[in-house]
Design an enzyme around this catalytic site. Structure first.
Site, PDB file in Angstrom:
ATOM      1  N   SER A 189       5.248  -6.537  -2.265  1.00 55.57           N
ATOM      2  CA  SER A 189       4.951  -6.641  -0.835  1.00 55.57           C
ATOM      3  C   SER A 189       5.473  -7.967  -0.285  1.00 55.57           C
ATOM      4  CB  SER A 189       3.438  -6.548  -0.650  1.00 55.57           C
ATOM      5  OG  SER A 189       3.083  -6.834   0.679  1.00 55.57           O
ATOM      6  N   GLY A 190       6.107  -7.911   0.889  1.00 53.78           N
ATOM      7  CA  GLY A 190       6.732  -9.104   1.470  1.00 53.78           C
ATOM      8  C   GLY A 190       5.772 -10.218   1.827  1.00 53.78           C
ATOM      9  N   HIS A 191       4.632  -9.849   2.441  1.00 51.60           N
ATOM     10  CA  HIS A 191       3.790 -10.926   2.989  1.00 51.60           C
ATOM     11  C   HIS A 191       3.050 -11.727   1.922  1.00 51.60           C
ATOM     12  CE1 HIS A 191      -0.434  -9.133   3.123  1.00 51.60           C
ATOM     13  NE2 HIS A 191       0.272  -8.061   2.831  1.00 51.60           N
ATOM     14  N   GLN A 204       0.601  -8.809  -6.702  1.00 45.01           N
ATOM     15  CA  GLN A 204       0.074 -10.169  -6.903  1.00 45.01           C
ATOM     16  C   GLN A 204       0.777 -10.942  -8.014  1.00 45.01           C
ATOM     17  OE1 GLN A 204      -1.950 -11.773  -4.972  1.00 45.01           O
ATOM     18  NE2 GLN A 204      -2.869 -10.153  -3.736  1.00 45.01           N
ATOM     19  N   THR A 229       0.841  -1.211   0.000  1.00 51.07           N
ATOM     20  CA  THR A 229       0.000   0.000   0.000  1.00 51.07           C
ATOM     21  C   THR A 229       0.869   1.252   0.000  1.00 51.07           C
ATOM     22  OG1 THR A 229      -1.736  -1.198   1.183  1.00 51.07           O
ATOM     23  CG2 THR A 229      -1.798   1.220   1.312  1.00 51.07           C
ATOM     24  N   CYS A 258      -8.816  -7.246   1.809  1.00 49.94           N
ATOM     25  CA  CYS A 258      -9.047  -5.853   2.185  1.00 49.94           C
ATOM     26  C   CYS A 258     -10.478  -5.429   1.936  1.00 49.94           C
ATOM     27  CB  CYS A 258      -8.133  -4.935   1.391  1.00 49.94           C
ATOM     28  SG  CYS A 258      -6.462  -5.480   1.442  1.00 49.94           S
ATOM     29  N   THR A 286      13.669   4.758  10.216  1.00 51.37           N
ATOM     30  CA  THR A 286      14.682   3.725  10.474  1.00 51.37           C
ATOM     31  C   THR A 286      14.237   2.415   9.833  1.00 51.37           C
ATOM     32  OG1 THR A 286      15.250   4.829  12.519  1.00 51.37           O
ATOM     33  CG2 THR A 286      15.952   2.527  12.308  1.00 51.37           C
ATOM     34  N   ASN A 297      -5.918  -9.137  -8.047  1.00 52.51           N
ATOM     35  CA  ASN A 297      -5.945  -9.922  -6.820  1.00 52.51           C
ATOM     36  C   ASN A 297      -7.222 -10.739  -6.638  1.00 52.51           C
ATOM     37  OD1 ASN A 297      -6.508  -6.984  -6.567  1.00 52.51           O
ATOM     38  ND2 ASN A 297      -7.427  -7.596  -4.632  1.00 52.51           N
TER      39      ASN A 297
HETATM   40  N1  PLP Z   1      -2.020  -4.303  -4.315  1.00 58.09           N
HETATM   41  C1  PLP Z   1      -2.587  -5.495  -4.495  1.00 58.09           C
HETATM   42  C2  PLP Z   1      -2.907  -5.937  -5.882  1.00 58.09           C
HETATM   43  C3  PLP Z   1      -2.883  -6.318  -3.408  1.00 58.09           C
HETATM   44  O1  PLP Z   1      -3.470  -7.504  -3.613  1.00 58.09           O
HETATM   45  C4  PLP Z   1      -2.572  -5.865  -2.109  1.00 58.09           C
HETATM   46  C5  PLP Z   1      -2.911  -6.670  -0.927  1.00 58.09           C
HETATM   47  O2  PLP Z   1      -3.778  -7.526  -0.964  1.00 58.09           O
HETATM   48  C6  PLP Z   1      -1.951  -4.607  -1.966  1.00 58.09           C
HETATM   49  C7  PLP Z   1      -1.690  -3.851  -3.089  1.00 58.09           C
HETATM   50  C8  PLP Z   1      -1.584  -4.075  -0.626  1.00 58.09           C
HETATM   51  O3  PLP Z   1      -0.448  -4.704  -0.139  1.00 58.09           O
HETATM   52  P1  PLP Z   1      -0.119  -4.652   1.429  1.00 58.09           P
HETATM   53  O4  PLP Z   1      -1.057  -5.599   2.100  1.00 58.09           O
HETATM   54  O5  PLP Z   1       1.304  -5.075   1.546  1.00 58.09           O
HETATM   55  O6  PLP Z   1      -0.330  -3.247   1.864  1.00 58.09           O
END
Ligand code: PLP
Length: 377
Positions: free
Chosen positions: A198-200, A178, A70, A316, A236, A149
């Site tokens: 994004s890491g997770h 994604q 994000t 989300c 940091t 996503n």
């Molecule tokens: N963009 C896409 C296409 C996503 O699927 C997601 C999370 O589901 C994000 C951005 C946001 O990533 P983060 O959860 O690391 O903020």
């Protein structure tokens, strides 16, 4: 547990956990400090940056760590707008972006941007003809996600980049949250100026992300402060998060299409009245299916009782009604209501799919019978 919600988040890999543990327990120094433990922490960050750069064909100096996908999206969008808003007002994205992109575009519309949304076709693919018709000499920024996503639709980033060559001042960003780890990414051949990751979503921890910013492109930072990350992203550094991100990426396995294809085949053969909402040529990581006459949310909770985890849309947006993606694709309300998203990791197996299909047959039948009975009474 059968975990089929890998687009929401992924299980941290053992390499990630080890690297994070080591960084927390043995390397607590601040990378900006001049003494040894600071330099050790800085080395960890440098190493992870090299791994991530290599994984997308970038130079280490083009990678900036952020707190999540994000933040990467926000950084790219506001930065590009501020850099170009004097040259033109038109900014273009798709109707099916993640809220991390859509909310920024809405905000910029309030600030005077001429925002245009590229529609999708009924199969979920991007309407490229509409995209071409939206381009104008006033266009300064385009942001198109690589993989959706909710449906796994893969958007033609290279083709868009080629089209944008006619507009050399346009900055092109792609949300690759994604696609990273699901499809090979090479930023140079994709032709993008910026990407978000994004890491997770790739078996690292939550709270760590990165942005690729093409060398030579200058945009304003989004977070100001002590000047870390070459002044582009102050704060940091999250050393354990970064260490884990690097370790996860170093050991990353791409998702193979067999599990998705196997689930799709069995569902189509064994459960009637279903609709596949993912395009034929979609990513191997996502299958979106509508079970007509069912509520996706009820199916989700029934499966949960058996330790099977799926989703009704993106994590989300799961607390909101409906799905802006399936709505944009033109799905009927009953298909949206019955939609379930299955999303895969490299380690899901055909045996897991067998269990899921058997349970689904049972629960879909049960819901449909109950609904019919309720209608009769
Ligand atoms: N963009 C896409 C296409 C996503 O699927 C997601 C999370 O589901 C994000 C951005 C946001 O990533 P983060 O959860 O690391 O903020």
């Amino acid at each position: 547990m059968i975990y089929l919600d890998n687009s929401a988040t992924t299980k941290p890999s053992k390499e990630c956990i080890e690297a994070m543990n080591d960084a927390l327990a043995m390397n607590f120094g601040n990378p900006s400090s001049l003494y040894r433990i600071g330099l050790d922490a800085e080395k960890i960050v440098k190493h992870a940056r090299e791994i991530i750069a290599k994984s997308i064909g970038a130079d280490p100096g083009e990678i900036y760590f952020t707190s999540c996908g994000t933040e990467s999206d926000n950084t790219a969008i506001y930065g590009a707008w501020n850099a170009r808003k004097k040259q033109g007002k038109r900014i273009i994205t798709t109707a099916v972006e993640h809220p991390a992109v859509l909310r920024c575009f809405e905000k910029l519309a309030n600030e005077g941007a001429d925002v245009k949304y590229i529609p999708v076709l009924p199969d979920g693919n991007l309407d490229m003809e509409a995209f071409r018709s939206l381009l104008s000499d006033d266009t300064v920024f385009v942001s198109v996600m690589h993989v959706n996503n909710e449906t796994g639709a893969v958007f033609p980033i290279e083709e868009i980049a080629k089209e944008l060559k006619k507009y050399p001042d346009v900055i092109f960003h792609s949300d690759c949250v994604q696609s990273y780890g699901k499809l090979p990414i090479d930023v140079k051949s994709l032709g993008v100026d910026m990407i978000s990751i994004s890491g997770h979503k790739v078996h690292a921890a939550k709270g760590i992300g990165a942005i690729y910013l093409r060398s030579g492109l200058h945009i304003q930072p989004y977070v100001f402060g002590g000047g870390q990350e070459s002044g582009f992203r102050s704060g940091t550094e999250n050393v354990p998060g970064i260490a884990g991100f690097g370790a996860a990426v170093e050991n990353m396995h791409m998702v193979k299409p067999d599990v998705k294809e196997y689930l799709k085949k069995r569902l189509l053969e064994e459960i009637e009245d279903i609709q596949i909402n993912s395009p034929e040529n979609g990513a191997p990581s996502v299958l979106n299916v509508s079970f007509i006459g069912c509520r996706g949310e009820v199916l989700l909770h029934m499966l949960e009782q058996d330790g099977i985890y799926v989703s009704t849309g993106s994590a989300c947006s799961s607390h909101k009604k409906g799905s802006h993606v399936l709505t944009a694709q033109g799905l009927k309300p009953e298909a949206i209501e019955g939609a379930v998203r299955f999303s895969f990791s490299f380690d899901n197996t055909a045996e897991e799919i067998d269990t899921v299909v058997e349970k689904l047959k049972q629960y879909v039948g049960m819901q449909r019978r109950l609904r019919k009975a309720a209608k009769r009474s």
